[in-house]
Design an enzyme around this catalytic site. Structure first.
Site, PDB file in Angstrom:
ATOM      1  N   GLU A  35      -0.011   5.249  16.403  1.00 28.42           N
ATOM      2  CA  GLU A  35      -1.003   4.164  16.455  1.00 28.42           C
ATOM      3  C   GLU A  35      -2.358   4.679  16.938  1.00 28.42           C
ATOM      4  O   GLU A  35      -2.431   5.423  17.923  1.00 28.42           O
ATOM      5  CB  GLU A  35      -0.482   3.067  17.381  1.00 28.42           C
ATOM      6  CG  GLU A  35      -0.641   1.674  16.822  1.00 28.42           C
ATOM      7  CD  GLU A  35       0.127   1.435  15.538  1.00 28.42           C
ATOM      8  OE1 GLU A  35      -0.510   1.492  14.460  1.00 28.42           O
ATOM      9  OE2 GLU A  35       1.339   1.178  15.601  1.00 28.42           O
ATOM     10  N   HIS A  36      -3.396   4.266  16.227  1.00 32.86           N
ATOM     11  CA  HIS A  36      -4.777   4.686  16.520  1.00 32.86           C
ATOM     12  C   HIS A  36      -4.943   6.199  16.416  1.00 32.86           C
ATOM     13  O   HIS A  36      -5.794   6.780  17.073  1.00 32.86           O
ATOM     14  CB  HIS A  36      -5.235   4.164  17.888  1.00 32.86           C
ATOM     15  CG  HIS A  36      -5.487   2.679  17.870  1.00 32.86           C
ATOM     16  ND1 HIS A  36      -6.732   2.133  17.722  1.00 32.86           N
ATOM     17  CD2 HIS A  36      -4.627   1.639  17.923  1.00 32.86           C
ATOM     18  CE1 HIS A  36      -6.633   0.806  17.720  1.00 32.86           C
ATOM     19  NE2 HIS A  36      -5.366   0.486  17.830  1.00 32.86           N
ATOM     20  N   THR A  37      -4.111   6.801  15.606  1.00 29.47           N
ATOM     21  CA  THR A  37      -4.237   8.237  15.336  1.00 29.47           C
ATOM     22  C   THR A  37      -4.915   8.483  13.997  1.00 29.47           C
ATOM     23  O   THR A  37      -5.449   9.565  13.776  1.00 29.47           O
ATOM     24  CB  THR A  37      -2.842   8.900  15.330  1.00 29.47           C
ATOM     25  OG1 THR A  37      -1.952   8.055  14.606  1.00 29.47           O
ATOM     26  CG2 THR A  37      -2.324   9.093  16.739  1.00 29.47           C
ATOM     27  N   ASP A  38      -4.907   7.490  13.098  1.00 30.09           N
ATOM     28  CA  ASP A  38      -5.420   7.764  11.739  1.00 30.09           C
ATOM     29  C   ASP A  38      -6.903   8.121  11.748  1.00 30.09           C
ATOM     30  O   ASP A  38      -7.315   9.102  11.125  1.00 30.09           O
ATOM     31  CB  ASP A  38      -5.089   6.638  10.740  1.00 30.09           C
ATOM     32  CG  ASP A  38      -5.686   5.277  11.046  1.00 30.09           C
ATOM     33  OD1 ASP A  38      -6.239   5.077  12.157  1.00 30.09           O
ATOM     34  OD2 ASP A  38      -5.594   4.391  10.162  1.00 30.09           O
ATOM     35  N   GLY A 125      -0.801  -8.662  11.861  1.00 32.42           N
ATOM     36  CA  GLY A 125      -0.896  -7.210  11.992  1.00 32.42           C
ATOM     37  C   GLY A 125      -0.006  -6.474  11.001  1.00 32.42           C
ATOM     38  O   GLY A 125       0.401  -5.344  11.244  1.00 32.42           O
ATOM     39  N   LEU A 126       0.311  -7.119   9.871  1.00 28.63           N
ATOM     40  CA  LEU A 126       1.174  -6.486   8.873  1.00 28.63           C
ATOM     41  C   LEU A 126       0.376  -6.075   7.632  1.00 28.63           C
ATOM     42  O   LEU A 126       0.933  -5.863   6.561  1.00 28.63           O
ATOM     43  CB  LEU A 126       2.329  -7.427   8.499  1.00 28.63           C
ATOM     44  CG  LEU A 126       3.269  -7.772   9.667  1.00 28.63           C
ATOM     45  CD1 LEU A 126       4.312  -8.799   9.247  1.00 28.63           C
ATOM     46  CD2 LEU A 126       3.955  -6.521  10.213  1.00 28.63           C
ATOM     47  N   SER A 129      -4.473  -7.714   4.499  1.00 22.02           N
ATOM     48  CA  SER A 129      -5.734  -7.403   3.809  1.00 22.02           C
ATOM     49  C   SER A 129      -5.599  -6.156   2.949  1.00 22.02           C
ATOM     50  O   SER A 129      -6.084  -6.120   1.816  1.00 22.02           O
ATOM     51  CB  SER A 129      -6.906  -7.286   4.780  1.00 22.02           C
ATOM     52  OG  SER A 129      -6.526  -6.662   5.963  1.00 22.02           O
ATOM     53  N   GLU A 161     -12.968  -2.375   2.554  1.00 21.85           N
ATOM     54  CA  GLU A 161     -12.792  -3.043   3.854  1.00 21.85           C
ATOM     55  C   GLU A 161     -13.866  -2.604   4.866  1.00 21.85           C
ATOM     56  O   GLU A 161     -14.426  -3.422   5.582  1.00 21.85           O
ATOM     57  CB  GLU A 161     -11.391  -2.754   4.396  1.00 21.85           C
ATOM     58  CG  GLU A 161     -11.120  -3.517   5.677  1.00 21.85           C
ATOM     59  CD  GLU A 161      -9.685  -3.977   5.822  1.00 21.85           C
ATOM     60  OE1 GLU A 161      -8.894  -3.854   4.872  1.00 21.85           O
ATOM     61  OE2 GLU A 161      -9.340  -4.482   6.904  1.00 21.85           O
ATOM     62  N   ASP A 173      -3.409   1.838   6.497  1.00 20.09           N
ATOM     63  CA  ASP A 173      -2.823   0.657   5.859  1.00 20.09           C
ATOM     64  C   ASP A 173      -2.895   0.736   4.337  1.00 20.09           C
ATOM     65  O   ASP A 173      -1.940   0.427   3.632  1.00 20.09           O
ATOM     66  CB  ASP A 173      -3.523  -0.617   6.350  1.00 20.09           C
ATOM     67  CG  ASP A 173      -3.515  -0.720   7.864  1.00 20.09           C
ATOM     68  OD1 ASP A 173      -2.684  -0.033   8.498  1.00 20.09           O
ATOM     69  OD2 ASP A 173      -4.339  -1.470   8.414  1.00 20.09           O
TER      70      ASP A 173
HETATM   71  C1  GLA Z   1      -5.234  -1.070  12.094  1.00 19.90           C
HETATM   72  C2  GLA Z   1      -6.116  -0.209  11.198  1.00 19.90           C
HETATM   73  C3  GLA Z   1      -5.457   1.132  10.904  1.00 19.90           C
HETATM   74  C4  GLA Z   1      -5.005   1.817  12.188  1.00 19.90           C
HETATM   75  C5  GLA Z   1      -4.225   0.842  13.077  1.00 19.90           C
HETATM   76  C6  GLA Z   1      -3.911   1.431  14.424  1.00 19.90           C
HETATM   77  O1  GLA Z   1      -4.059  -1.425  11.421  1.00 19.90           O
HETATM   78  O2  GLA Z   1      -6.365  -0.881   9.983  1.00 19.90           O
HETATM   79  O3  GLA Z   1      -6.336   1.953  10.172  1.00 19.90           O
HETATM   80  O4  GLA Z   1      -6.093   2.380  12.866  1.00 19.90           O
HETATM   81  O5  GLA Z   1      -4.939  -0.364  13.284  1.00 19.90           O
HETATM   82  O6  GLA Z   1      -2.999   2.455  14.307  1.00 19.90           O
END
Ligand code: GLA
Length: 382
Positions: A35-38, A125-126, A129, A161, A173
């Site tokens: 998470e929050h690594t991308d 959060g799924l 979008s 986006e 995503d």
């Molecule tokens: C959202 C963002 C993703 C990613 C996550 C956290 O889903 O759209 O790009 O940064 O948060 O992992």
């Protein structure tokens, strides 16, 4: 309720008075770990949900018309002249954004009529979008014979986006929605723009992947997301690195950072990347249960170091663990959304029930637990 493809096709026929040329669909996603690594050029491991957004589409002479079952009413219409960011608003901005992004990148999307139906929950959060963007992109690519290779599609949807809708998301995503395969999680190396299919079939091991929508009201999401991104960039800059991907010795890096908050943000990202790679190694070795502690450690890191959880998701994780889950974590950008829990197949009902009871005791809105399996990426379905 009928399937999402049939709903989209029927809506198309009703709105536009003829059958669509085809129906295309793209899924929402759950992130297993990472998470929050991308946006830090790191690693993520999402899988696609069976729930998808379907777009029934047909060519039109000029311009675009889009209708959505969520919004109802008349189709939203726009032409080439209406494509500046901000001109088309709300849900239709994702559709116009894809057209805009394709054109910005030198493609010529055909004029089209679209009817959209979706089984992806919104605001949970799924990635509803990303599902919408990727379904529209896949439809226009086929409809106009644009020939955009699969590997190039996620960045086009992300640009819609980022620069049209104005949400500073990373690449996870859209990559998940386009490139996931049934029965697999998708390892995305966001720094090298490479993906690898990793077999992930919990049911074959007597396990189930439980998703618990915390239904916590999403607040501050985009502002906090942008703040986290900035903190990570500041951390990389202070270390003289292009991104946090390049941190080698974590302890040495932490010792060089003066800012206490940035130090914790950096620690989350670096350890989270390690957990993703450890999870992939466990899955490749056929040891699915071994990812449980990694999921739980990921949650602790998001709670303590990255500070993106809220009481509802912390409660869902703690309760699922007490009720026997092998591991549990919040999935997605944070500040609400869903928790995933890896449980023995026979225990899914009891774990969901335990979370329901604890939420009721604490006066939270009732959560929505469901079992899911890794589904397919974007494709033509009708
Ligand atoms: C959202 C963002 C993703 C990613 C996550 C956290 O889903 O759209 O790009 O940064 O948060 O992992």
């Amino acid at each position: 309720m009928t399937g999402v493809a049939e709903r989209a096709a029927a809506a198309f026929a009703e709105r536009y008075g003829e059958p669509p040329a085809g129906v295309w669909a793209a899924p929402g996603r759950v992130n297993l770990i990472g998470e929050h690594t991308d946006y830090n050029n790191g690693f993520v491991l999402p899988f696609a949900l069976p729930a998808r957004t379907a777009v029934a589409a047909g060519r039109a002479g000029e311009g675009w018309a889009a209708w959505s079952e969520h919004a109802g009413g008349e189709p939203v219409r726009f032409g080439v002249d209406d494509l500046t960011p901000g001109a088309v608003q709300e849900w239709a901005a994702y559709v116009a954004g894809v057209v805009w992004s394709l054109r910005k990148n030198g493609h010529r999307p055909p004029g089209a009529r679209l009817a959209i139906a979706s089984d992806v929950p919104t605001g949970a959060g799924l990635s509803s979008s990303a599902a919408l963007e990727c379904a529209v992109l896949t439809a226009l690519n086929d409809l106009g014979d644009l020939g955009i290779p699969e590997a190039a599609r996620p960045a086009l949807a992300q640009r819609a986006e980022n620069d049209y809708v104005g949400v500073p998301c990373g690449i996870m995503d859209q990559t998940a929605s386009v490139r996931c395969r049934s029965g697999h999680a998708l390892l995305i190396d966001c720094g090298r723009d490479e993906v690898e299919q990793v077999p992930f079939d919990p049911a074959a091991e007597g396990l189930a992947m439980l998703v618990i929508d915390s239904r916590a009201p999403h607040q501050l999401v985009s502002g906090e997301y942008a703040t986290r991104r900035k903190a990570c960039e500041a951390g990389a800059a202070a270390l003289g690195l292009p991104s946090l991907r390049e941190v080698g010795d974590l302890d040495a890096a932490l010792a060089r950072l003066d800012d206490e908050v940035i130090r914790r943000r950096v620690r989350h990202v670096v350890t989270e990347n390690q957990r993703v790679l450890a999870a992939v190694a466990a899955l490749r070795a056929g040891r699915i249960r071994a990812i449980g502690p990694l999921l739980t450690a990921s949650h602790a890191s998001m709670r303590e170091d990255f500070e993106i959880t809220v009481p509802e998701v912390d409660t869902a994780v703690e309760t699922a663990l007490v009720a026997g889950a092998h591991g549990a974590r919040m999935t997605g950008g944070g500040f609400g959304g869903c928790v995933i829990a890896l449980v023995e197949s026979g225990a899914a009902g009891a774990v969901g029930e335990a979370v329901r009871e604890e939420f009721a005791r604490r006066g939270f809105r009732p959560p929505a637990p469901f079992v899911t399996v890794p589904g397919a990426g974007a494709e033509r379905i009708g």
